[in-house]
Scaffold this active site. Structure first.
Site, mmCIF file in Angstrom:
data_model
loop_
_atom_site.group_PDB
_atom_site.id
_atom_site.type_symbol
_atom_site.label_atom_id
_atom_site.label_comp_id
_atom_site.label_asym_id
_atom_site.label_seq_id
_atom_site.Cartn_x
_atom_site.Cartn_y
_atom_site.Cartn_z
ATOM 1 N N TRP A 99 -8.773 16.565 26.969
ATOM 2 C CA TRP A 99 -7.646 17.482 26.765
ATOM 3 C C TRP A 99 -8.132 18.786 26.144
ATOM 4 C CZ3 TRP A 99 -4.377 13.302 23.739
ATOM 5 C CH2 TRP A 99 -4.006 12.287 24.646
ATOM 6 N N ASN A 137 -10.091 21.319 36.015
ATOM 7 C CA ASN A 137 -8.760 21.286 36.623
ATOM 8 C C ASN A 137 -7.627 21.651 35.677
ATOM 9 O OD1 ASN A 137 -6.667 20.383 38.638
ATOM 10 N ND2 ASN A 137 -6.307 18.852 37.042
ATOM 11 N N HIS A 138 -7.751 21.198 34.423
ATOM 12 C CA HIS A 138 -6.607 21.342 33.525
ATOM 13 C C HIS A 138 -7.045 21.515 32.077
ATOM 14 C CE1 HIS A 138 -7.574 16.978 33.807
ATOM 15 N NE2 HIS A 138 -7.535 17.086 32.490
ATOM 16 N N GLU A 176 -3.268 19.492 44.281
ATOM 17 C CA GLU A 176 -4.076 20.565 43.697
ATOM 18 C C GLU A 176 -3.288 21.493 42.775
ATOM 19 O OE1 GLU A 176 -6.180 22.510 46.947
ATOM 20 O OE2 GLU A 176 -7.134 20.619 47.527
ATOM 21 N N ASP A 189 -2.235 22.799 34.447
ATOM 22 C CA ASP A 189 -3.097 22.938 35.627
ATOM 23 C C ASP A 189 -3.613 24.369 35.809
ATOM 24 O OD1 ASP A 189 -3.646 20.790 37.830
ATOM 25 O OD2 ASP A 189 -3.568 22.716 38.873
ATOM 26 N N ARG A 218 -21.204 16.008 35.058
ATOM 27 C CA ARG A 218 -20.218 15.123 35.682
ATOM 28 C C ARG A 218 -18.898 15.894 35.652
ATOM 29 N NH1 ARG A 218 -14.939 12.846 34.377
ATOM 30 N NH2 ARG A 218 -14.711 10.992 35.633
ATOM 31 N N ASP A 220 -14.810 16.098 36.140
ATOM 32 C CA ASP A 220 -13.570 15.334 36.129
ATOM 33 C C ASP A 220 -12.599 15.847 37.198
ATOM 34 O OD1 ASP A 220 -12.036 13.362 34.500
ATOM 35 O OD2 ASP A 220 -10.684 15.061 34.175
ATOM 36 N N GLU A 244 -15.918 13.383 40.258
ATOM 37 C CA GLU A 244 -14.972 12.270 40.322
ATOM 38 C C GLU A 244 -13.903 12.597 41.360
ATOM 39 O OE1 GLU A 244 -11.534 10.157 37.560
ATOM 40 O OE2 GLU A 244 -11.812 12.309 37.577
ATOM 41 N N ARG A 359 -12.284 1.213 25.886
ATOM 42 C CA ARG A 359 -13.081 2.207 25.151
ATOM 43 C C ARG A 359 -13.433 1.678 23.760
ATOM 44 N NH1 ARG A 359 -9.299 7.184 27.117
ATOM 45 N NH2 ARG A 359 -9.838 7.086 29.314
#
Ligand code: NAG
Ligand code: NAG
Ligand code: NAG
Ligand code: NAG
Length: 492
Positions: A99, A137-138, A176, A189, A218, A220, A244, A359
Site C-alpha cells: 500500500w 499499478n496503485h 486496467e 489506480d 518482481r 506486482d 505477477e 504470513r
C-alpha cells in the site's frame, strides 16, 4: 554422455545490472520482510490475524543470510521497500508493503537507506542477488474517495484513474482502469496512460536499481496496467523483471512474456497445486499446461518464476499434509525449466491458510535446520539443480520432457536430471520405468534425495521402485558431489 563435468561456476561477485540470463541459474528465496527476522534476533509475538507490523527488518535479513544460503539459495526476493500507509485501517496495517504512500521514501519500519544498502552489499559479498518487489499499478488509500494529498509524488486526482471498482475480469479495460481493494483500503489506480506518470516510473525504477544495487525486480499486479507500459519500464530497470499476472490461462499470460524478463508461472501453479493436492489430481493436466507454456511463452519456460507458494495464496500444507504429496509438489519448481522460488516458511513446514494466515513470523520456528525434512529436501533440490547445471552446459536451455506419464506417476527429464514424481500419496509404493533417458548403458545413478544408488539398464533405461509416495530425483553419480551424501547421512 555428460557434456562437461567440471564446468567452473561463474563468479557472481559484482552483481550490478544482472540480466535475465544471469538469473536463469539462480534459485530464489522469497520472504516477507516484516515476518522474516528482527534486527536483534528477538522473537516478538506475531498473530497473523492481527495484520500488524511484527518487527522484521532489512538488518534482520542480513543476520540470517547463512540460513538462506545454507539451503543453497543464491537470491532473495524481499517485500516492497517504499513508504506505505501508516497506522491501522479496516484491513490492518501495511506490514506487507503493498500500500504505497510515498514512492520516494523508504518504509522506515524495515530500516534506513543505509540498512538496505548494507543488505544489498552483504548479499553481493556472498555472490547472491537481491530482488525487490515493486508496485506500479496503485497506491494505498484509506477512504473512498481517497485523500489524494497524502500520496506522493502523485498528489492530485488527475494522476489517477477515475474511481470505479473492478467488476468484470473479462473486460480488460475494466481490469486496467478500475480499482482493486475495498472501502477500507482502496488501491488508488495510477493513471499509467499519463506521460508524466510513465516518465516518473521509468526514472524511479532506474533510481531504485542504482541507489540500492538491486539485481532484479518482481512486479506486482501486472495485468492491471496496460501491456505496452511494461517494455519501457523493464528496459529502464536494466535488470531481470518478473511479473505477477495472476491468471491460470497460458493464452492470457503469454503476451506479457514479450514485455518483461519473465512471468511468475501462475498457469503451471494452478495445475501443480491441483495435481498434487490429493491422490486424485490430474498429472496430465499439469503436463499439458507446461507443454503449452513451453511453446507459447517468449522464452519458453526458461525465464519464468516457478513456485508452489507465495504471500497471496494458502500454503500448500493448508490443503494437504500428506508428506508424499507435499514433497512431490515442493520438488516441482526445482526440476522445472524456470527459476525456482521458495516462499519462506515452507522449509519449516508452515501450514498457514489464505492471506493473512500465510504470513507467519519465521522467528517462531527458531530457524532450526536439523531434523527438518522439508528443509533438507529443499537443500538437496538446490544441490541437484546446481549439479545438473554444472554437468550439462546446455542444461538451462534444455526444455524438460515427459518420457512417461502413467496413472499416478510422472517422469520429468531434463538431462542429466530425471525426476520421478507421484501423486499416489504417502501410503503408496510408486514405481517408474523410463527409457530414452540419455544415460549410458549400465551407468551409475544416484537419487539425490536419499543418496541411494541405482544402475541404468543395458539401454540406459531406469526402473525404480520408490517408497512412501516420495519423489526420486536421479542424477548420474559422477555428476553429484558425494561429500554431500556424507553430510546428509551425518545430519539426519
Ligand atoms: C530488540 O529490539 C526490540 C525492538 O527495538 C526491543 O524492544 C527489544 O528490547 C530488543 N531485545 C533485545 C534482547 O535486545
Ligand atoms: C469495459 O470496462 C470499461 C471500464 O469500466 C467500460 O467503460 C466499458 O463500458 C466496458 N465494456 C464493456 C463491453 O462492458
Ligand atoms: C536515488 O538517489 C538519488 C540521489 O540521492 C535521489 O535523488 C533519488 O530520488 C533516489 N531515487 C530513488 C528511487 O530512491
Ligand atoms: C561438496 O559438498 C560439500 C558438503 O556439502 C561441500 O563442503 C563441498 O564444497 C562440495 N564440493 C564441491 C566441489 O562442490
Amino acid at each position: 554422455m555428460l557434456l562437461s563435468l567440471l564446468t567452473v561456476s561463474l563468479a557472481a561477485g559484482s552483481a550490478l545490472a544482472a540480466s535475465t540470463d544471469d538469473w536463469r541459474r539462480r534459485s530464489i528465496y522469497q520472504l516477507v520482510t516484516d515476518r522474516f527476522a528482527t534486527s536483534n534476533d528477538s522473537s516478538p509475538t506475531c498473530d497473523t490475524d492481527d495484520r500488524v507490523y511484527c518487527g522484521g527488518t532489512w538488518q534482520g535479513i542480513v543476520n540470517k543470510l547463512d540460513y538462506i544460503q545454507g539451503m543453497g539459495f543464491d537470491a532473495i526476493w524481499i517485500s516492497p521497500i517504499v513508504a506505505n500507509v501508516e497506522g491501522s485501517t479496516g484491513d490492518g496495517e501495511s506490514y506487507h508493503g503493498y500500500w504505497t504512500a510515498d514512492q520516494n521514501s523508504l518504509n522506515s519500519h524495515f530500516g534506513t537507506a543505509d540498512d538496505l544498502v548494507a543488505l544489498s552489499s552483504a548479499l553481493h559479498a556472498r555472490g547472491m542477488y537481491l530482488m525487490v518487489d515493486v508496485v506500479v499499478n496503485h497506491m494505498g488509500g484509506t477512504s473512498v474517495p481517497p485523500d489524494y494529498s497524502t500520496l506522493a509524488p502523485f498528489n492530485s486526482e488527475s494522476k489517477f484513474h477515475p474511481f470505479c471498482w473492478i467488476t468484470d475480469y473479462s473486460n480488460q479495460t475494466n481490469v486496467e482502469h478500475c480499482w482493486l481493494g475495498d472501502n477500507s483500503v482502496p488501491l488508488v489506480d495510477v493513471n499509467t496512460e499519463d506521460d508524466s506518470v510513465v516518465d516518473f516510473f521509468n526514472s524511479w525504477i532506474a533510481g531504485i536499481v542504482s541507489n540500492y544495487s538491486v539485481d532484479g525486480i518482481r512486479i506486482d499486479t501486472v495485468k492491471h496496467v496496460r501491456q505496452d507500459f511494461w517494455s519501457g519500464f523493464a528496459e529502464a530497470s536494466a535488470v531481470y523483471t518478473v511479473g505477477e499476472i495472476f491468471d491460470g490461462d497460458v493464452n492470457y499470460v503469454s503476451p506479457y512474456t514479450k514485455v518483461l524478463g519473465g512471468v511468475l508461472d501462475y498457469p503451471t501453479w494452478y495445475q501443480l497445486t491441483s495435481a498434487f493436492e490429493s491422490t486424485s489430481g490430474s498429472l496430465s493436466n499439469l503436463v499439458s499446461t507446461v507443454q503449452q507454456a513451453q511453446s507459447s511463452y517468449a522464452n519458453g519456460e526458461f525465464t519464468a518464476g516457478s513456485f508452489l507458494e507465495n504471500q497471496d495464496n494458502p500454503r500448500f500444507q493448508s490443503i494437504t499434509t500428506d508428506q508424499g504429496l507435499v514433497k512431490n509438489a515442493m520438488s516441482w519448481p526445482f526440476i522445472q525449466d524456470g527459476i525456482p522460488i521458495l516462499y519462506y516458511g515452507q522449509e519449516q513446514g508452515y501450514t498457514g491458510g489464505g492471506d493473512p494466515a500465510n504470513r507467519e513470523a519465521l522467528w517462531l520456528s527458531g530457524y532450526v535446520t536439523q531434523e527438518k525434512p522439508l528443509l533438507q529436501l529443499v537443500t538437496s533440490l538446490n544441490a541437484a539443480r546446481k549439479a545438473a547445471i554444472a554437468a550439462n552446459s546446455n542444461y538451462l536451455s534444455t526444455a524438460l520432457t515427459f518420457p512417461s506419464v502413467e496413472g499416478s506417476t510422472l517422469a520429468v527429464l531434463k538431462y542429466p536430471m530425471l525426476a520421478l514424481l507421484t501423486n499416489g500419496g504417502s501410503s503408496s509404493t510408486p514405481s517408474w520405468s523410463v527409457s530414452g533417458t540419455g544415460y549410458d548403458a549400465n551407468e551409475a545413478l544416484i537419487d539425490v534425495l536419499t543418496c541411494t544408488t541405482y544402475t541404468a539398464d543395458g539401454s540406459g533405461g531406469v526402473s525404480i521402485t520408490g517408497s512412501a509416495g516420495e519423489p526420486v530425483i536421479i542424477l548420474p553419480t559422477i555428476a553429484f558431489n558425494q561429500t554431500y551424501c556424507q553430510s546428509l547421512s551425518g545430519s539426519s
